[in-house]
Write an enzyme that holds these catalytic residues in place. Structure first.
Site, PDB file in Angstrom:
ATOM      1  N   LYS A 139       0.839  -1.203   0.000  1.00 32.48           N
ATOM      2  CA  LYS A 139       0.000   0.000   0.000  1.00 32.48           C
ATOM      3  C   LYS A 139       0.874   1.255   0.000  1.00 32.48           C
ATOM      4  O   LYS A 139       1.996   1.217   0.496  1.00 32.48           O
ATOM      5  CB  LYS A 139      -0.838   0.025   1.287  1.00 32.48           C
ATOM      6  CG  LYS A 139      -2.030  -0.905   1.294  1.00 32.48           C
ATOM      7  CD  LYS A 139      -2.799  -0.768   2.591  1.00 32.48           C
ATOM      8  CE  LYS A 139      -4.007  -1.684   2.630  1.00 32.48           C
ATOM      9  NZ  LYS A 139      -4.997  -1.432   1.581  1.00 32.48           N
ATOM     10  N   ARG A 152     -10.520 -11.255   1.458  1.00 35.23           N
ATOM     11  CA  ARG A 152     -11.357 -12.262   0.814  1.00 35.23           C
ATOM     12  C   ARG A 152     -10.681 -13.634   0.840  1.00 35.23           C
ATOM     13  O   ARG A 152     -11.362 -14.661   0.816  1.00 35.23           O
ATOM     14  CB  ARG A 152     -11.708 -11.820  -0.616  1.00 35.23           C
ATOM     15  CG  ARG A 152     -10.522 -11.582  -1.498  1.00 35.23           C
ATOM     16  CD  ARG A 152     -10.862 -10.750  -2.738  1.00 35.23           C
ATOM     17  NE  ARG A 152     -10.972  -9.329  -2.443  1.00 35.23           N
ATOM     18  CZ  ARG A 152     -11.292  -8.404  -3.341  1.00 35.23           C
ATOM     19  NH1 ARG A 152     -11.554  -8.743  -4.593  1.00 35.23           N
ATOM     20  NH2 ARG A 152     -11.371  -7.138  -3.009  1.00 35.23           N
TER      21      ARG A 152
HETATM   22  N1  BES Z   1      -8.241  -3.527   4.133  1.00 39.88           N
HETATM   23  C1  BES Z   1      -8.354  -3.100   2.815  1.00 39.88           C
HETATM   24  C2  BES Z   1      -9.626  -2.324   2.552  1.00 39.88           C
HETATM   25  C3  BES Z   1      -9.702  -0.936   3.104  1.00 39.88           C
HETATM   26  C4  BES Z   1      -9.028   0.090   2.490  1.00 39.88           C
HETATM   27  C5  BES Z   1     -10.504  -0.670   4.173  1.00 39.88           C
HETATM   28  C6  BES Z   1      -9.142   1.386   2.994  1.00 39.88           C
HETATM   29  C7  BES Z   1     -10.636   0.603   4.646  1.00 39.88           C
HETATM   30  C8  BES Z   1      -9.944   1.629   4.059  1.00 39.88           C
HETATM   31  C9  BES Z   1      -8.357  -4.294   1.852  1.00 39.88           C
HETATM   32  O1  BES Z   1      -7.626  -5.382   2.241  1.00 39.88           O
HETATM   33  C10 BES Z   1      -7.809  -3.801   0.560  1.00 39.88           C
HETATM   34  O2  BES Z   1      -6.706  -3.357   0.541  1.00 39.88           O
HETATM   35  N2  BES Z   1      -8.602  -3.898  -0.499  1.00 39.88           N
HETATM   36  C11 BES Z   1      -8.195  -3.436  -1.773  1.00 39.88           C
HETATM   37  C12 BES Z   1      -8.744  -4.398  -2.771  1.00 39.88           C
HETATM   38  C13 BES Z   1      -8.202  -4.202  -4.160  1.00 39.88           C
HETATM   39  C14 BES Z   1      -6.734  -4.547  -4.202  1.00 39.88           C
HETATM   40  C15 BES Z   1      -8.982  -5.071  -5.078  1.00 39.88           C
HETATM   41  C16 BES Z   1      -8.753  -2.033  -1.972  1.00 39.88           C
HETATM   42  O3  BES Z   1      -9.854  -1.754  -1.498  1.00 39.88           O
HETATM   43  O4  BES Z   1      -8.069  -1.220  -2.581  1.00 39.88           O
HETATM   44 ZN    ZN Z   2      -5.571  -5.280   1.697  1.00 35.47          ZN
END
Ligand code: BES
Ligand code: ZN
Ligand code: ZN
Length: 510
Positions: free
Chosen positions: A281, A355
């Protein structure tokens, strides 16, 4: 193990009792309706003259209009201190208005008000009075485990007396007690979420669950550790957690397991820190990813609420705990993994890890003959884009069940908004060139929906029968509501503990 739980303190430093007496102890709290220019007669019992005229003056001068969530503190008077609390217009006033008013009053309490309080209601039913107390209890939370406190700062225990009629007192007491138990669950969820990620990792969560269960004869906790998870074939959980020195585990709570028949099964995403893994991230706000175990915290908190309120039905909860780290031995984008369900998953982005752990949790849920399965997850940033911090995303393979959860949320003022589970999204998540499923949509649109559609692939049929009917299931994406919800009146900051109350309501009112 460092203990990062504050809830023992947060919840136990205020005692709320119910009394039919006219006496006023300490600061008087007066919840009022808009448009009232003089203290209502039924409220006057035991009020000293000086206090009465002081209150009447601010009301008749229009200085306190009793707007929703407004408070005014009167502290100069000789006869004692008063907090006026606004409920808005009496027409159509709801329990939610009372709950919010109770929370606003609690937030306004300062040292000068002392530790004793008497609440005197006008024209309020038992449910409304109890909601006011609930608001006070819910808002009575701060997470200061990591702050130095000098003795002077340590507050004494607050005593709050709700005054009501003789015939209301028994029912009001019972309701307040129920809300006390539920609040413990909400505060536990918040504590788990607020705990910093260096002290909250899968093994700590498991230890806490284990220790917690010792207090209840009717709850068993089983921990499936890393080696056992590998052996059992939990490829999703293992793929996410293997790159961390804090290894993953699955923690299973069983309440009243000897009760016969089907039972609710709750499943939680428990990523104690989500760096994104190899699909790292960006740095901004990454600290917030300590809340990525909010789904598991919701599930644990709900079990606490149910246990505290003496729930007699069977309930199972499965928490999927892992830390998502980049490392030499971490899962790569491009890897293909296989989990409990036997279906393969092409991991196209290691940041779509929730997921993966849930795919094993959902499949495992089928072992407990679920009446229904609900999973909770801070799953997608896309859900926050869609709904902001105002509502949880809610998907289900059963329209009536989805409506039931939406209504349970409305009943306790925790909004869960219906979202579409469409065949097109399922198709998108199952058209990998080399595996049965893929953990990433084809494009970036509808990311919360494609995530839900992916999860559906791992919801088992009844008795795992290939040709059978899929178990009733709902998915709640709490990415926008588990923290950062500035308009949530029950919360000052940090983790919200959302949906402990929704699910307690759903399970205990079925
Ligand atoms: N934990 C995150 C989702 C999230 C992001 C929650 C910001 C709250 C605030 C999750 O694991 C994630 O990173 N999801 C990605 C999925 C994508 C790579 C398909 C996302 O939401 O960008
Ligand atoms: Zn994630
Ligand atoms: Zn995540």
């Amino acid at each position: 193990m460092k203990c990062c739980l504050a809830y023992g303190v947060a919840g136990d430093n205020m005692e709320i009792t119910v009394s039919a007496s006219d006496n006023i102890n300490g600061t008087l709290i007066l919840p009022m309706y808009e448009g009232v220019e003089e203290i209502p007669e039924e409220c006057e019992r035991g009020l000293p003259q000086g206090m009465k005229s002081q209150i009447n003056r601010v009301l008749s001068d229009g200085d306190f209009k009793a707007k929703k969530k407004a408070t005014m503190s009167l502290i100069g008077g000789e006869d004692g201190k008063v907090i006026l609390a606004g409920l808005g217009k009496s027409d159509g006033v709801s329990v939610h208005d009372f709950r919010k008013s109770g929370a606003a009053v609690f937030a306004s309490i300062k040292k000068v008000h002392g530790n004793d309080f008497t609440v005197r209601f006008t024209e309020a039913g038992v449910a409304h009075m109890a909601a006011f107390a609930e608001g006070m209890m819910l808002r009575n939370y701060s997470y200061d485990e990591y702050k130095m406190k000098d003795d002077e700062e340590t507050e004494g225990e607050k005593q709050v007396r709700l005054t009501c009629s003789e015939k209301e007192s028994e029912e009001l007491s019972a309701l307040v007690n129920k809300y006390r138990g539920i609040t413990k669950g909400v505060h536990l969820s918040r504590d788990l979420g607020n705990c910093p990620p260096n002290d909250m990792y899968p093994e700590v969560f498991a230890d806490m669950a284990w220790e917690w269960a010792k207090d209840f004869d009717n709850v068993d906790v089983t921990i499936i550790n890393y080696e056992q998870a590998i052996k059992a074939g939990m490829g999703g959980l293992v793929a996410v957690g293997k790159g961390s020195s804090r290894k993953p585990c699955m923690v299973i709570f069983e309440m009243n397991k000897n009760v016969k028949g089907r039972c609710p099964v709750l499943v939680g995403k428990g990523i104690t820190f989500d760096t994104g893994g190899i699909s790292l991230k960006p740095g901004a706000n990454m600290d917030e990813m300590k809340y990525d175990m909010g789904g598991s915290a919701t599930v644990f908190g709900t079990m606490e609420a149910l246990a505290q309120t003496g729930h007699e039905g069977k309930v199972v909860a499965i928490t999927c705990m892992a830390e998502n780290m980049p490392a030499a031995n971490a899962t790569r984008p491009g890897d293909v993994i296989k989990g409990l369900s036997g279906k393969t998953i092409e991991v196209l982005n290691t940041d779509a890890e929730g997921r993966l752990v849930l795919s094993d949790g959902l499949w495992k849920a089928g072992e407990y003959d679920p009446e229904f399965i609900i999973d909770f997850a801070t799953l997608t940033g896309a859900c926050v884009v869609a709904l902001g911090h105002e509502a949880t995303g809610l998907w289900s393979n059963d329209d009536d069940f989805r409506t039931e959860i939406h209504e349970a949320g409305n009943a306790v003022d925790e909004l869960a908004w219906p979202m579409p589970l469409l065949p097109a999204f399922e198709k998108e998540m199952t058209d990998s060139k080399i595996a049965d499923t893929r953990n990433l949509g084809a494009g970036r649109w509808g990311g919360a929906n494609t995530a839900a559609a992916f999860l559906k692939q791992f919801v088992p049929n009844r008795n795992y029968d290939k040709d059978g009917e899929q178990i009733t299931w709902a998915h709640m994406d709490i990415a926008g509501t588990y923290w950062g919800a500035k308009t949530n009146s029950m919360v000052k900051n940090g983790a919200t503990g959302i949906h402990v109350r929704t699910i307690h309501h759903l399970i205990t009112n079925r």
